[in-house]
Each structure stands twice: as C-alpha cells, then as structure tokens.
Design an enzyme around this catalytic site. Structure first.
Site, PDB file in Angstrom:
ATOM      1  N   HIS A  53      51.865  -2.653  45.497  1.00 38.21           N
ATOM      2  CA  HIS A  53      53.266  -2.959  45.831  1.00 38.21           C
ATOM      3  C   HIS A  53      53.858  -4.001  44.884  1.00 38.21           C
ATOM      4  O   HIS A  53      54.825  -4.673  45.243  1.00 38.21           O
ATOM      5  CB  HIS A  53      53.382  -3.498  47.262  1.00 38.21           C
ATOM      6  CG  HIS A  53      53.113  -2.497  48.342  1.00 38.21           C
ATOM      7  ND1 HIS A  53      51.859  -2.015  48.612  1.00 38.21           N
ATOM      8  CD2 HIS A  53      53.944  -1.893  49.224  1.00 38.21           C
ATOM      9  CE1 HIS A  53      51.919  -1.158  49.631  1.00 38.21           C
ATOM     10  NE2 HIS A  53      53.178  -1.064  50.017  1.00 38.21           N
ATOM     11  N   GLU A  70      58.429  11.242  49.685  1.00 38.75           N
ATOM     12  CA  GLU A  70      59.080  10.837  48.427  1.00 38.75           C
ATOM     13  C   GLU A  70      59.318  12.012  47.490  1.00 38.75           C
ATOM     14  O   GLU A  70      60.379  12.127  46.878  1.00 38.75           O
ATOM     15  CB  GLU A  70      58.260   9.764  47.704  1.00 38.75           C
ATOM     16  CG  GLU A  70      58.370   8.365  48.295  1.00 38.75           C
ATOM     17  CD  GLU A  70      57.490   8.154  49.523  1.00 38.75           C
ATOM     18  OE1 GLU A  70      56.673   9.055  49.858  1.00 38.75           O
ATOM     19  OE2 GLU A  70      57.611   7.084  50.154  1.00 38.75           O
TER      20      GLU A  70
END
Ligand SMILES: Cc1ncc(C[n+]2csc(CCOP(=O)(O)OP(=O)(O)O)c2C)c(N)n1
Ligand SMILES: [Mg+2]
Lengths: 321, 327
Positions: free
Chosen positions: B131, B62
C-alpha cells in the site's frame, strides 16, 4: 419470428461473405502476405450472423481475436478489412492493427481484441454508457469458451446484472481454446451454468442454426431494451479449422471436423436448406448469392493488393503521450 | 482573483464537482466513492449531488470497473475511475495497458478513450509493501498514457480538470500524505495545462527536478541549502508523460548541475530516465554527474525507521546537491 425475405437473403449472403473472406485470408497468410497470426471463423458463421441480425446499426459489439466474422456480420467493409490484413494504408486501422484489431466505431464495432476476454469489460462499459446517455442501444459481447475462464467475466457480469445493463454475453463454445479442447477446463457440466453465479440465466443455443441464434438473441435484445438487464447465451458450435492458419491440429481427433462439415451440420448448408424448403428461395438464387459474395471478397482482395503501404511518417500519427 | 487556502483533497473534489456540473458525461466509478464519499473522502458530496449513475459505488472488481470505463469512454462518457491505492492497479493492468492505452493508435486513430484513472501512491504512513508503492513509471513506460502527479492543491485541481477534458487516457496519481496539505487555490475557474512543468523555486547553482511529495522535500532542502549560499532551482514536471524536457534542459543549461528526486525505486526509475535524457541533450552544459535520489530497491517496510530509511529524505537531497556543487 419476423424475418422478411430480404433479411433472410442478407443473412445468407453474409454467411457466405464470411466463409469466402476466411478462405482468402487463409490463402493470403499462406502466401506470407498476412503477417502475425490469423484466426478463421469458418464453421461458426451462424453465431455472428444470427446475433448481429438482431441488432440495429447503432448497437455495439465487442469482438475477439477470431473477429472477422463478427465484423462482417455487423456490416464491416470487407475491402477495408482485407486491406488491414495486408497492412495497407486503406485498412480499417491504416495498417497499424492487423487481423486481431479491426474496429469500426461508426458501425458500433468496438474492436476485435488480442487479449482473450479483453472485450468483456469494454462491452459492459458500453452498456453502462448507453444507459447513462439514455439511448436504447444494446451491446453484444462475443467471447470464446476459453475466454469464459477469465476472471473479468465474473467482475463485469456481476456488475451488468446488478445494474441491469443492456449487454448480452454471447459465448461461442467452439469446443477448442487454442491448442486444447475447452471442455477439460471448466468444472461445471455445461458452460451456461456459469451464468447462475453472475445472477443471470444461462441460455444454450444451437450455434450452427442461424435462425435459432437470431431468435435467442432477439429475445435477449428485447429484454435489454426493456431495461430487464443482461443475458448470457452459450452458442454451441465448432471451429472447423486450426486455431491459427498453419496449426498442425495434432490435438484434434482425426475425422472429427468432417462430422461438422456435413450438410446437416454446416451452418450455411443448413440455412440454405431452410431457405429452399420453407422460405421459397430457389436453389439458383442461393448459388447466385454465394457467387456474389465470392466476387465481393475477390474485389476486396484486389482492393487490398492495389492499396498503398502506409507512409513511414504515420508511425508517429495518433501519438499523444 | 480571489484566492483561498484549501486542502489538496478539497481541490480534487472541486475539480470533480466542477467538471461534473459542466459535462453530464463525466461519471465516477470506484470502491466506496459514492455514499461513503471515498476512502480518502475525495469524492465527498458528489453522490448526493449527481446520483448513483454518475457516482457509482462498484464491487471490489478493479479489472471489471476499469475495463468498463474503457468501454464507456469509447462510447461517449468521460469516466473518472478511482483505484484506491496505486498498488491495486496490478489487478486492472490489462485494461489500462492493453486496452485504454492502445485503442486510439491500434485502431487507426478513430477511437477515443477519454478516461482518467485517479489513484494515490507513496510511502511514509506505515502502510507497508502493498500500500505504499510509487508505480508511476509503469505507466510512463507505455505509449498511449498521459501520467500526471500533482504536488499542490493548485496543480491538483487545474490538472485534474484538464485531464477530464482530455480525449485520451490519463493516469492521475495523487499522494496519500498530501491530501491534508493546503495551498492557495483561486475561487475562479482555471486549468493547468498537461505537459507543462512548473518552476517551484528559482535558483542558479543547481537544478532539482522532483515529483509529487518529493517537490516539498526538494523545497525544504533548497531552503536549507540557501543558508549555505547554494541557490537551488526546483522544477516540478507535474506531468511525467509527456515530459516537459525543455524546461528541465533550460534550467540545466543555466545551472550545469542536476539532481533528480522521485519516490519510485531507483532501478529503472524516473530519475534514470531524466538523467538519460539530460545527458543526451545537454551533455556539454553539465559540470558534474547527474545525481539520483530515489527509493531504495527494497519493498517498502512497515517499521517507521526502516521505511524512512528506504525513502528519499531531505538530507539525501541536500547531500546529493552538495556532491554536485562540490561543497
Ligand atoms: C490473455 C490471453 N491469454 C492467452 C492468449 C493466447 N490465446 C489466443 S486465442 C486463445 C484461445 C482462446 O480460446 P477461446 O476463447 O475459446 O476462443 P476461440 O479461439 O476458440 O475462438 C489463447 C489462449 C491471449 N491472446 N490472451
Ligand atoms: Mg473456443
């Protein structure tokens, strides 16, 4: 190697430009005219100058907190740089960046960076961009031996190797990272071994030999332009001064720096010797270049001193969100 | 104008496809966005149409690919990065906060970083603590980032197209539970301007400002409240930064009452920010304290009942409204 006389002279001149710039920057910092912190590139001039000599004007570099040398080597204007150090309206960043944030997009200088390793992914993305846009531009990513321990190097380097991006990772192994020697912080024997894990060959070079740096980088540039992908070069050099101006240097063995300042090791003296002995330059010519560089930096300081402060209203300029 | 009913996911896909057709410098970077079509199938078909250099399947890196987008944006591309869950922005934070957000200002105005970070957030699907977060305020806090949270397919498409054309970094936060929702979207091209709120429902008694999926909760609450004779005005800022405070202030000056709903945590959150600005700029018009409805200050738990308890609910909004209309 095909370096004509004018190019050799230009490289020599730029090395002096950097050295004089840094000595004035140090002085201005000591006078409290430069704020924050300032990192000098003294002693490492051959790395930036040798590397940038292998680039075209429209090629890119990313630089570091120790960025004055990279900027000058890529053709940056010392007047606008010095004005930026003094926070003036005429500076590269209109006084909003300072020493650690100088960029010149027109010269492909994508910025010095206050974040150690901050330029690594940016350089890789610029190389991706060159590839998508179909230009033949290449990118040099300067970073330190301390920055070599940032995880982003693995991420970005892997992607560069996967997609054969035209980027050259140029590690400046100046033997220190902030207030510690860098060597105790890498497990490999030599930093260039890191390249293997990225799918590249690691190439060491004597970072105090401007011609060696030039030739090593030139070959990497050639590979990059030919679509053969990235390179990982480690330039072995030495940081003459403290991490920042004012660093008490308590962590450095006494006498160590002096061993790097000898005519045999000082990158400028070494190059000067070559120019006289093998390239037909007269010592007086070299001295003239040195003095011209000093005068140019003096003029830059004057320009910066004479420049206005930014208007307070510029605080809100370039704010969009 | 011909209008169809399409999903939020397809609306985003259309925005990407249209902008990529229009501008060859628009590229997508992300994990599984290419051959697979995206973890949420948002980028479906784009790899086949535009090829690997414009729809790039990246390694799980990322920070690396977000930072690459910054460099690509500074040098002539318009990258659209997909961060699979907004929770994973933690890994890319330096590139977003210290690089993308700063370049233009810090370098004196010359640098441009025209990139979009698409990601999705929100709870309600049992994805638990890593999440399910709503991290929009991390970005709202930083000068130099535009922050968008669309609640409908129409807004998602129009705003994403505007975001891609914008010359500055945009954080575009979708909601995982909105992907399958549908709504009217014109066949013809249109843009939704950045920084303009939308009044999703008009009313005179109370103003409800809500974002992302909470807009739908607020509309449901407004429907219930109407049965009791309370007319709620529901405002969706759509862009959290820069915030269209004028639309909110106009409404509050009409209703005198404000409830702010956001799925982020209560402390230091969006509801507090809106409340602070409204009391500062419309104190004399307020007839009741400003109420905040937000996620409890706990990590999002896995268990269904615990998760629902942590999140704002329609009932929470109704109760908050009743407490400010004193009924
Ligand atoms: C992410 C980050 N961590 C720490 C620092 C503080 N810092 C500034 S320079 C530096 C050392 C960098 O060493 P190196 O990469 O070898 O570069 P050099 O200074 O030797 O040129 C550190 C730790 C920082 N600026 N950014
Ligand atoms: Mg170092």
């Amino acid at each position: 190697m095909t370096l004509d006389r004018a190019k050799l002279a230009d490289m020599y001149y730029r090395m002096w430009l950097i050295r004089h710039f840094e000595s004035r920057a140090r002085w201005l910092f000591q006078q409290d005219l430069v704020r924050g912190s300032t990192h000098t590139y003294t002693g490492e001039e051959a790395v930036a100058v040798g590397a940038c000599a292998a680039l075209n004007r429209d090629d890119y570099i990313t630089s570091t907190h120790r960025g004055h040398g990279h900027c000058l080597a890529k053709g940056g204007d010392p007047r606008r740089m010095m004005a930026e150090l003094l926070g003036k309206a005429t500076g590269y960043c209109k006084g909003k960046g300072g020493s650690m944030h100088i960029a010149d997009l027109d010269l492909g200088i994508l910025g010095a960076n206050g974040i150690v390793g901050g330029g690594i992914a940016i350089a890789t993305g610029a190389a991706y961009s060159a590839k998508v846009r179909g230009t033949r531009q290449v990118v040099i990513c300067f970073f330190g031996d301390g920055a070599a321990n940032q995880g982003v190097l693995l991420e970005a380097g892997n992607m560069a190797a996967l997609w054969k991006l035209p980027v050259i990772y140029l590690c400046e192994e100046n033997q220190y990272a902030e207030f510690s020697p860098s060597r105790p912080f890498f497990a490999v024997e030599r930093l260039e071994q890191r390249a293997l894990g990225l799918g590249m060959e690691g190439i060491p070079v004597d970072g105090n030999d401007v011609l060696a740096v030039y030739e090593t980088v030139r070959q990497a540039v050639e590979r990059a332009r030919a679509g053969q992908g990235p390179s990982f070069i480690v330039a072995k050099t030495y940081r003459w001064e403290g991490h920042t101006v004012g660093d008490p240097l308590t962590y450095r063995p006494a006498g160590e720096a002096e061993q790097w300042k000898t005519p045999e090791r000082d990158p400028i003296a070494r190059f000067g010797k070559y120019l006289v002995e093998q390239a037909g330059f007269a010592p007086a010519e070299l001295e003239e270049m040195n003095q011209r560089a000093e005068a140019e930096i003096e003029a830059a300081v004057q320009f910066a001193m004479d420049s206005p402060e930014p208007a307070i209203a510029t605080l809100w300029e370039d704010v969009y969100a | 104008m011909a209008v169809r009913e399409i999903s939020y996911r397809d609306a985003i896909n259309e925005a990407l496809r249209e902008e990529m057709e229009r501008d060859p410098t628009v590229c997508i970077f992300g994990e599984d966005v290419g051959r697979y079509g995206g973890p949420f199938q948002v980028t479906r078909g784009l790899y086949e149409r535009f090829g690997e250099w414009r729809v790039r399947d990246t390694p799980i890196s990322e920070e690396g690919f977000t930072g690459m987008a910054v460099g690509a944006a500074m040098t002539g591309l318009r990258p659209v990065v997909e961060i699979m869950y907004n929770d994973f922005v933690t890994l890319a934070m330096d590139q977003i906060i210290n690089q993308a957000a700063k370049a233009r200002y810090m370098f004196g105005g010359k640098a441009r970083v025209p990139m979009v970070i698409r990601t999705q957030g929100g709870a309600g699907r049992g994805n638990a603590a890593q999440h399910s977060q709503s991290l929009e305020m991390w970005f709202v806090h930083i000068p130099g980032l535009i922050v968008i949270q669309p609640s409908t397919p129409y807004d998602a498409k129009g705003l994403l197209k505007s975001a891609i054309r914008n010359d500055n970094p945009v954080i575009f936060i979708e909601h995982k539970l909105l992907y399958v929702t549908t709504g009217p979207v014109p066949e013809e091209e249109y843009l939704v301007p950045i920084g303009v709120a939308d009044i999703k429902r008009a009313g005179d008694d109370v103003t409800i400002v809500a974002t992302s999926r909470m807009v739908h909760f607020a509309l449901q609450a407004a429907g219930e409240l109407e049965k009791e004779g309370i007319q709620a005005e529901v405002i969706d800022p759509r862009t959290l930064k820069p915030l269209d405070i004028d639309t909110i202030l106009r409404s509050v000056k009409k209703t005198g009452r404000l409830v702010v709903v956001n799925e982020g945590h209560l402390t230091g959150g969006f509801t507090a920010e809106v409340a602070a600005r409204v009391q500062r700029e419309a104190f004399d018009w307020l007839d009741a304290p400003i109420m905040q409805v937000a996620t409890e200050d706990v990590p999002i738990p896995y268990n269904r009942q615990l998760e629902w308890e942590a999140m704002p609910s329609v009932a929470d909004i109704i109760n908050a409204v009743k407490s400010v209309v004193y009924r």
